[in-house]
Design an enzyme around this catalytic site. Structure first.
Site, PDB file in Angstrom:
ATOM      1  N   LYS A  38       0.846  -1.201   0.000  1.00 60.42           N
ATOM      2  CA  LYS A  38       0.000   0.000   0.000  1.00 60.42           C
ATOM      3  C   LYS A  38       0.884   1.254   0.000  1.00 60.42           C
ATOM      4  CE  LYS A  38      -0.392  -0.471   4.998  1.00 60.42           C
ATOM      5  NZ  LYS A  38      -1.116  -1.212   6.034  1.00 60.42           N
ATOM      6  N   ARG A 136     -10.540  -0.209  14.704  1.00 59.60           N
ATOM      7  CA  ARG A 136     -10.465   0.541  13.449  1.00 59.60           C
ATOM      8  C   ARG A 136     -11.557   0.076  12.495  1.00 59.60           C
ATOM      9  NH1 ARG A 136      -4.661   0.758  10.478  1.00 59.60           N
ATOM     10  NH2 ARG A 136      -5.157  -1.382   9.927  1.00 59.60           N
ATOM     11  N   HIS A 171      -6.442  -7.471  13.084  1.00 58.05           N
ATOM     12  CA  HIS A 171      -5.201  -6.691  13.066  1.00 58.05           C
ATOM     13  C   HIS A 171      -4.787  -6.403  14.503  1.00 58.05           C
ATOM     14  CE1 HIS A 171      -2.090  -4.451  11.131  1.00 58.05           C
ATOM     15  NE2 HIS A 171      -2.512  -3.256  11.495  1.00 58.05           N
ATOM     16  N   ARG A 228       0.884 -11.051   6.934  1.00 52.86           N
ATOM     17  CA  ARG A 228       0.835  -9.801   6.167  1.00 52.86           C
ATOM     18  C   ARG A 228       2.093  -9.003   6.501  1.00 52.86           C
ATOM     19  NH1 ARG A 228      -4.192  -9.843   8.917  1.00 52.86           N
ATOM     20  NH2 ARG A 228      -3.543  -7.981  10.043  1.00 52.86           N
ATOM     21  N   TYR A 274      15.269  31.178   6.137  1.00 55.65           N
ATOM     22  CA  TYR A 274      14.118  31.904   6.683  1.00 55.65           C
ATOM     23  C   TYR A 274      14.191  32.004   8.209  1.00 55.65           C
ATOM     24  CZ  TYR A 274      11.680  31.234   2.203  1.00 55.65           C
ATOM     25  OH  TYR A 274      11.304  31.236   0.892  1.00 55.65           O
ATOM     26  N   CYS A 321      13.754  24.662   3.575  1.00 54.86           N
ATOM     27  CA  CYS A 321      12.800  25.383   2.718  1.00 54.86           C
ATOM     28  C   CYS A 321      11.999  24.368   1.897  1.00 54.86           C
ATOM     29  CB  CYS A 321      13.542  26.325   1.772  1.00 54.86           C
ATOM     30  SG  CYS A 321      14.753  27.378   2.601  1.00 54.86           S
ATOM     31  N   ASP A 323      12.211  23.620  -1.249  1.00 52.58           N
ATOM     32  CA  ASP A 323      12.981  22.861  -2.241  1.00 52.58           C
ATOM     33  C   ASP A 323      14.463  22.767  -1.915  1.00 52.58           C
ATOM     34  OD1 ASP A 323      10.581  23.210  -4.014  1.00 52.58           O
ATOM     35  OD2 ASP A 323      11.280  25.282  -3.912  1.00 52.58           O
TER      36      ASP A 323
HETATM   37  C1  LIG Z   1      -0.296  -2.159   6.613  1.00 51.56           C
HETATM   38  C2  LIG Z   1      -0.893  -3.360   7.192  1.00 51.56           C
HETATM   39  C3  LIG Z   1      -0.103  -4.476   7.500  1.00 51.56           C
HETATM   40  C4  LIG Z   1       1.407  -4.475   7.419  1.00 51.56           C
HETATM   41  O1  LIG Z   1       1.907  -3.997   8.650  1.00 51.56           O
HETATM   42  P1  LIG Z   1       3.475  -3.863   8.930  1.00 51.56           P
HETATM   43  O2  LIG Z   1       3.537  -3.379  10.325  1.00 51.56           O
HETATM   44  O3  LIG Z   1       3.996  -2.869   7.947  1.00 51.56           O
HETATM   45  O4  LIG Z   1       4.069  -5.212   8.746  1.00 51.56           O
HETATM   46  C5  LIG Z   1      -0.745  -5.615   7.926  1.00 51.56           C
HETATM   47  N1  LIG Z   1      -2.091  -5.644   8.065  1.00 51.56           N
HETATM   48  C6  LIG Z   1      -2.878  -4.584   7.808  1.00 51.56           C
HETATM   49  C7  LIG Z   1      -4.343  -4.693   7.991  1.00 51.56           C
HETATM   50  C8  LIG Z   1      -2.316  -3.408   7.383  1.00 51.56           C
HETATM   51  O5  LIG Z   1      -3.089  -2.354   7.141  1.00 51.56           O
END
Ligand SMILES: *Cc1c(COP(=O)(O)O)cnc(C)c1O
Length: 387
Positions: A38, A136, A171, A228, A274, A321, A323
């Protein structure tokens, strides 16, 4: 367009390959690997990273948005992709068309999803999200799950092969912390939920719960067959605590470089940038680096971060700044001298962790922050970095 400014990101694809294959060799063989690409692969470039991770054994891709999933399909990537975020029901036919697995976030969402499915397209594969403590997305109660199981049965009778229940997942909120109390609560909640699903005689191909931290912790109870993997595929530890738990060294894939665009010998008492937040103490050599906050080089690093030039750490001076950024040099340098903002020069290294600490954030944000204005260059281990 060809880049005309000497500021770039290098992504070492061999590091991605090595990190993924280290995990696949080390993990229990019952598990498949989904890599999280992602946010354009955490700023590394989703398509090249996904292709490399697939070579190294990943069999799934995880993304946040449908846009991200479609981009991967358009690049010719054919393996299963799961959208981890919420998809509004009306777009389910788009997910069907591109064969993207989607997340069902609760019972109400499930009913709406079913109402939108189109029978003449590919089946919709869905993963049910359970909120066991992340707070979430996902179903929060066993009662709701129980109701869901009944509604699922009815819907499945009507929809048949248009609807495929492919996975169930949760998660973890604290898998990267030393204290396991909350993690244990989440795992127990997941065990209860899975038991209920099994009591209904439903077999689901995938159960998953581990992010990078959970993977490093080797969570196997409840049984789960897909991990994941995100941040650690890119070679970064999920947290400071997790550094001490790594089963093998990780290889950071990303480095950030530039070249001096201007060098001057400043008089004593000269203001830099600045707000005149830095004033030279004596005669000082000051360099200008063509990178700024519009490139994701945060203004909050002003007067705090260091960069590497000629293998040595040098301090940033004055405000960053949009850039450009100024650095106090150890002496005269030529225009075009290489500056490393993240990565190694000789024996010195500036890590995403170091910058994250300066900014009070996590390395995830540091790599995601580098804007698309900075070109990504893909390299291998045998690549001779230009000096
Ligand atoms: C982004 C994400 C992950 C990956 O998590 P990491 O901490 O980068 O390994 C796993 N599960 C879900 C639902 C996520 O959104």
């Amino acid at each position: 367009m060809q880049p005309f400014r000497h500021t770039w990101v290098e992504i070492n694809l061999d590091a991605i390959y090595d990190n993924v294959s280290s995990f696949t060799r080390w993990m229990k063989p019952d598990k498949e690997v989904m890599v999280s690409v992602k946010a354009d692969g955490y700023g590394h470039g989703a398509i090249p990273v996904a292709k490399e991770a697939i070579k190294a054994g990943a069999s799934w891709l995880g993304v946040a948005l449908l846009e991200e999933a479609i981009e991967l399909r358009q690049a010719g990537i054919d393996i299963p992709i799961l959208m981890l975020g919420y998809l509004a029901p009306e777009y389910m036919p788009v997910a069907q068309e591109h064969r993207i697995s989607t997340t069902v976030t609760n019972l109400a969402h499930f009913r709406q999803v079913c109402a939108q499915l189109e029978a003449n397209k590919h089946p919709l594969h869905f993963h049910l999200k359970l909120d066991t403590g992340m707070g979430r997305l996902g179903m929060t109660s066993t009662e709701e799950l129980s109701q869901f199981l009944h509604v699922y049965r009815e819907q499945k009778k009507q929809l048949g092969q248009t609807l495929i229940w492919e996975g169930v997942y949760t998660h973890l909120a604290t898998a990267d912390e030393a204290d396991e109390t909350y993690l244990e609560q989440q795992l127990s909640s997941m065990r209860r939920n899975l038991k209920l699903i099994h009591q209904h005689g439903i077999q689901i191909p995938y159960v998953h719960l581990s992010n990078s931290a959970g993977t490093i912790r080797q969570l196997n109870d409840p049984p789960n067959n897909l991990i994941r993997l995100g941040i650690s595929m890119y070679g970064l530890a999920p947290s400071g605590y997790m550094h001490s738990k790594l089963p093998f060294p990780l290889k950071p894939a990303l480095s950030l470089h530039s070249r001096l665009s201007f060098v001057k010998k400043a008089r004593p008492g000269q203001g830099i940038s600045y707000g005149k937040t830095y004033v030279t103490k004596g005669e000082e050599w000051i360099g200008t680096i063509p990178i700024g906050y519009a490139d994701g080089w945060s203004r909050n690093l002003s007067n705090r971060a260091q960069v590497l030039i000629q293998g040595q750490r040098m301090d940033l001076v004055g405000r960053i700044c949009m850039d450009q950024t100024m650095v106090k040099l150890h002496g005269r340098c030529d225009i075009g001298e290489k500056v490393t903002l993240i990565g190694k020069q000789g024996d010195e290294e500036i890590t995403a962790d170091e910058l994250a600490q300066l900014l009070g954030t996590i390395p995830y944000e540091i790599v995601c922050m580098i804007s698309s204005r900075v070109p990504r260059k893909y390299v291998r281990d045998d690549f001779e970095s230009e000096s």
